[in-house]
Design a protein around this motif. Structure first.
Motif, mmCIF file in Angstrom:
data_model
loop_
_atom_site.group_PDB
_atom_site.id
_atom_site.type_symbol
_atom_site.label_atom_id
_atom_site.label_comp_id
_atom_site.label_asym_id
_atom_site.label_seq_id
_atom_site.Cartn_x
_atom_site.Cartn_y
_atom_site.Cartn_z
ATOM 1 N N THR A 16 35.214 31.643 38.400
ATOM 2 C CA THR A 16 34.512 32.379 37.568
ATOM 3 C C THR A 16 34.999 33.926 37.725
ATOM 4 O OG1 THR A 16 32.740 31.024 37.289
ATOM 5 C CG2 THR A 16 32.501 33.053 36.222
ATOM 6 N N ALA A 17 35.011 34.401 38.956
ATOM 7 C CA ALA A 17 35.333 35.862 39.326
ATOM 8 C C ALA A 17 36.659 35.944 38.864
ATOM 9 C CB ALA A 17 35.024 36.016 40.741
ATOM 10 N N THR A 18 37.662 35.207 39.116
ATOM 11 C CA THR A 18 38.878 35.286 38.849
ATOM 12 C C THR A 18 39.059 35.371 37.290
ATOM 13 O OG1 THR A 18 39.715 33.861 40.681
ATOM 14 C CG2 THR A 18 41.321 34.232 38.869
ATOM 15 N N GLU A 19 38.597 34.774 36.389
ATOM 16 C CA GLU A 19 38.386 34.753 35.044
ATOM 17 C C GLU A 19 37.861 36.132 34.669
ATOM 18 O OE1 GLU A 19 38.862 32.934 31.378
ATOM 19 O OE2 GLU A 19 39.692 32.568 32.909
ATOM 20 N N LEU A 20 36.721 36.434 35.187
ATOM 21 C CA LEU A 20 36.205 37.994 34.674
ATOM 22 C C LEU A 20 37.455 38.923 35.045
ATOM 23 C CD1 LEU A 20 32.418 37.565 35.993
ATOM 24 C CD2 LEU A 20 33.443 37.666 33.632
ATOM 25 N N LYS A 21 37.870 38.754 36.414
ATOM 26 C CA LYS A 21 38.923 39.808 36.663
ATOM 27 C C LYS A 21 40.208 39.545 35.697
ATOM 28 C CE LYS A 21 41.274 42.806 39.241
ATOM 29 N NZ LYS A 21 40.678 44.149 39.125
ATOM 30 N N TRP A 22 40.672 38.620 35.438
ATOM 31 C CA TRP A 22 41.578 38.710 34.424
ATOM 32 C C TRP A 22 41.402 39.232 33.130
ATOM 33 C CZ3 TRP A 22 42.284 36.262 29.609
ATOM 34 C CH2 TRP A 22 43.774 36.179 29.297
ATOM 35 N N LEU A 23 40.027 38.939 32.452
ATOM 36 C CA LEU A 23 39.693 39.298 31.028
ATOM 37 C C LEU A 23 39.437 41.033 31.342
ATOM 38 C CD1 LEU A 23 36.910 36.919 30.260
ATOM 39 C CD2 LEU A 23 39.163 37.136 28.978
ATOM 40 N N ALA A 24 39.105 41.520 32.313
ATOM 41 C CA ALA A 24 38.940 43.042 32.777
ATOM 42 C C ALA A 24 40.237 43.715 32.395
ATOM 43 C CB ALA A 24 38.320 43.284 33.899
#
Length: 207
Positions: A150-158
């Protein structure tokens, strides 16, 4: 199923205690047909994504229990047909996500299944429910692994929003309901106590 009774949850709380787990369902093609249709519905109903992912794992040899769970999803959908995805233009730009995982949910492989959803303001923009490729030795490990995804997903979205010229007003937030996994994010030291899980209320994790 048009006249079936409604239910409040798409799956029972104790999946391993449902009757008929060892008896194969006599219409596997019918089971696969219904399950395949539900996969399309998850595009606008992320609340059934975990449940549909769970029954999809049983498509090769469905049991009576698996068909009972499939019928339960249909009963849940009947009572929640008014739900769906809405996109609100008048919302903020706070990016945040939710993470959750079961532990050894698959009876055959003992693999866990993790799920996530991310929001931009009040709008959900991505969701996922997938089985982990390896076995987790504790609920903390299973939750921590899904937290990392999930943290990876948030980093990519940011990063994606930044390339589009959209600046975020604050650090993205990540929510998890496992206290041990939350502690590991603050102090990522691996030790034997990391096998112990202490459930708690939603905790805030700084990204």
């Amino acid at each position: 199923m048009a006249g079936c009774d409604e239910t409040l949850t798409p799956l029972p709380l104790q999946l391993d205690r449902v009757f008929g787990q060892d008896k194969l369902f006599d219409q596997p093609t019918y089971f696969r047909s219904l399950t395949g249709k539900l996969q399309y519905l998850t595009l606008t109903r992320p609340d059934i994504q975990f449940a549909v992912n769970y029954v999809c794992q049983k498509m090769h040899a469905p049991t009576v229990t698996d068909f009972t769970n499939l019928r339960r999803i249909l009963r849940y959908l009947k009572g929640t047909s008014h739900l769906g995805l809405t996109i609100n233009a008048k919302t903020g730009f706070l990016l945040y996500g939710f993470s959750d995982s079961d532990w050894a949910g698959c009876r055959d492989t003992r693999h866990s299944t993790g799920g996530l959803c991310t929001f931009l303001g009040s709008n959900i923009i991505s969701s996922s429910a997938k089985r982990h490729p390896t076995v987790s030795r504790s609920s903390t490990e299973a939750e921590y692994r899904t937290l990392s995804i999930t943290a990876t997903e948030l980093k990519w979205l940011a990063s994606f929003l930044g390339e589009m010229g959209i600046s975020l007003p604050d650090t993205p937030q990540l929510f998890c309901d496992n206290l041990s996994a939350v502690y590991l994010t603050a102090n990522p030291a691996l030790h034997t106590r990391s096998k112990i899980s202490i459930p708690t209320f939603i905790m805030f994790v700084r990204g």
